[in-house]
Design a protein around this motif. Structure first.
Motif, mmCIF file in Angstrom:
data_model
loop_
_atom_site.group_PDB
_atom_site.id
_atom_site.type_symbol
_atom_site.label_atom_id
_atom_site.label_comp_id
_atom_site.label_asym_id
_atom_site.label_seq_id
_atom_site.Cartn_x
_atom_site.Cartn_y
_atom_site.Cartn_z
ATOM 1 N N ALA A 194 43.352 43.373 48.310
ATOM 2 C CA ALA A 194 44.534 42.617 47.887
ATOM 3 C C ALA A 194 45.756 43.146 48.628
ATOM 4 O O ALA A 194 45.776 44.299 49.055
ATOM 5 C CB ALA A 194 44.720 42.764 46.381
ATOM 6 N N VAL A 204 38.391 48.546 45.004
ATOM 7 C CA VAL A 204 39.662 47.837 45.256
ATOM 8 C C VAL A 204 40.483 48.602 46.288
ATOM 9 O O VAL A 204 40.771 49.791 46.120
ATOM 10 C CB VAL A 204 40.489 47.703 43.952
ATOM 11 N N CYS A 256 50.824 43.367 43.180
ATOM 12 C CA CYS A 256 49.817 42.440 42.655
ATOM 13 C C CYS A 256 49.685 42.643 41.151
ATOM 14 O O CYS A 256 50.158 43.643 40.601
ATOM 15 C CB CYS A 256 48.451 42.758 43.272
ATOM 16 N N ILE A 294 43.345 42.719 38.264
ATOM 17 C CA ILE A 294 42.416 43.019 39.367
ATOM 18 C C ILE A 294 41.462 44.140 38.955
ATOM 19 O O ILE A 294 40.258 44.086 39.206
ATOM 20 C CB ILE A 294 43.210 43.359 40.663
ATOM 21 N N ILE A 352 39.873 35.396 41.296
ATOM 22 C CA ILE A 352 38.996 36.305 42.050
ATOM 23 C C ILE A 352 37.553 36.145 41.573
ATOM 24 O O ILE A 352 36.613 36.030 42.368
ATOM 25 C CB ILE A 352 39.474 37.776 41.908
ATOM 26 N N ALA A 381 44.814 36.745 40.660
ATOM 27 C CA ALA A 381 43.779 37.586 40.047
ATOM 28 C C ALA A 381 42.814 36.764 39.194
ATOM 29 O O ALA A 381 41.628 37.098 39.092
ATOM 30 C CB ALA A 381 44.434 38.689 39.220
#
Ligand code: T4K
Length: 380
Positions: free
Chosen positions: A134, A158, A142, A147, A121, A118
């Protein structure tokens, strides 16, 4: 130690959970009586409702497989341009972006969880970025909070590929509640399956009609087609099977949990071997049991272990090697440069998914561990 004896029959990485055949034929009688085989039939409606409860999610839409579900997820959120994803996954993950004419941007992974890192990213965000795809690899969640922070900062959507994460909970919260949409796969090799199948889980009720239109050619009624949809519908036979499999899932999960305990116990302290652990506060899907082989310390490479096992009729899998960024269709992308993905390359050379399913006996697992220990020092 006496040399281990090969298994008479092949031992695979996974075997599907199979309900009693008589139970299934009784269930199929309902389908036959209804003379209704697909297109939102009674079994479909019942399974969708049951899974909403089992997966603890407000909205759910069934699909004919997880890949088509992910393609529709991208469409429903109108993703375009670039989407940041992980190279350490099954080919379906980046492929669904390509099928939507979106460029996958590969981001390196965390060395412990093996999920997208993360923290990395953000450096991959460009003006073209519209989302993050993800994967909860092997069902390990995750870093959803981190995120979410990046997504909020840049206004990104997401999607979680939760193909391996059936029934996973993080501090009591069902995993399908994170991000905009989560995809579950119900392929035969999954803990819960419908032979082929999948689902999208999401919180926004406004997404439900759009997703359901997209998976049914965009058909609103006999006179109106709203959009260029696809055929993503789950059929009644799969849904009926799913309703039965669901009754046995917790038993299967429990048996797998015991087998994981045996693997861990037998392999604890072996220099050069590490077992995938469940993170604190997480309820595991028990989807895969994965070990990592450190060639230098174990004295044999992962590839050697994989080959040696075959001599004993044991068919482990190198999930996920090669990395998606190494495929011919992706390796020319700037983000696929191995220099940018050092952790993913190392992890992909170490992982091995071991045989892991409820019908495997405790003795079988012990025998597999005995075999593994004899491979020590056998080389590259
Ligand atoms: N995202 C991720 C992260 C995924 O892992 C997947 C699928 C997807 C997306 C896409 O979801 P779906 O569209 O599939 O719903 C298998 C599965 O086919 C695939 O669903 C799964 N991931 C992947 C990790 O594993 P293969 O190519 O390894 O399957 P296969 O046929 O080699 O089967 C593995 C072993 O399982 C075999 O050696 C024997 C055993 N097996 C298999 C089947 C099909 C059985 O005992 N019975 C069976 O019916 O992909």
């Amino acid at each position: 130690m006496k040399p281990p004896i090969p298994f008479d029959a092949p031992v695979y990485v996974s075997r599907p959970l199979l309900p009693d055949l008589r139970e299934l034929s009784e269930k199929l009688e309902e389908v036959w009586k209804a003379e209704w085989l697909t297109n939102n039939g009674a079994q479909h409606r019942a399974l969708e409702e049951r899974l909403r409860t089992v997966l603890g999610v407000p909205q759910l839409s069934l699909f004919n497989n997880g890949t088509v579900a992910l393609i529709v997820a991208c469409q429903s959120l109108r993703l375009s341009g670039e989407v940041i994803t992980t190279p350490f996954t099954f080919p379906a993950t980046p492929h669904v972006l390509t099928w939507n004419r979106i460029q996958p941007i590969f981001c390196d992974i965390d060395p412990l969880t093996m999920n997208i890192d993360a923290e990395q990213i953000e450096r991959n965000v460009t003006p073209q970025t519209t989302g993050i795809l993800a994967v909860h690899v092997y069902g390990t969640p995750c870093d959803v909070a981190a995120i979410e922070r990046v997504a909020d900062r840049y206004g990104l959507r997401v999607i979680y590929d939760a193909a391996h994460a059936f029934g996973v909970e993080v501090d009591g919260r069902a995993v399908g509640n994170f991000g905009d949409i989560s995809m579950f796969s119900f392929h035969a090799t999954k803990l819960f399956h419908t032979a082929e199948g999948g689902a999208l889980a999401f919180r926004d009720p406004n997404l439900k009609p759009r997703i359901d239109l997209l998976k049914n050619f965009g058909i609103k009624d006999q006179e109106t087609v709203m959009m260029p949809g696809i055929n993503g519908k789950m059929n009644e036979l799969s849904a009926a099977l799913g309703l039965l499999v669901l009754e046995h899932v917790e038993g299967e999960r429990g048996r797998r949990h015991e087998l994981a305990g045996i693997y861990r116990e037998r392999l604890r302290g072996v220099d050069g071997l590490t077992c995938l652990e469940t993170l604190p506060g997480v309820r595991s899907s028990e989807q895969y049991f994965v070990i990592r082989v450190d060639e230098r310390r174990f004295g044999a490479s992962r590839d050697r272990v994989f080959e040696e096992f075959k001599k004993y009729n044991v068919f482990t899998r190198k999930y996920f090697h090669p990395l998606c960024s190494e495929y011919a269709c992706y390796r020319q992308l700037p983000s696929a440069d191995p220099a940018k993905l050092p952790v993913a390359h190392r992890v992909a050379s170490e992982v091995l998914a071991m045989p892991f399913y409820g019908r495997l006996g405790a003795d079988d697992v012990s025998r597999i561990c005995d075999m593994l220990l004899t491979f020590r020092g056998s080389g590259a």
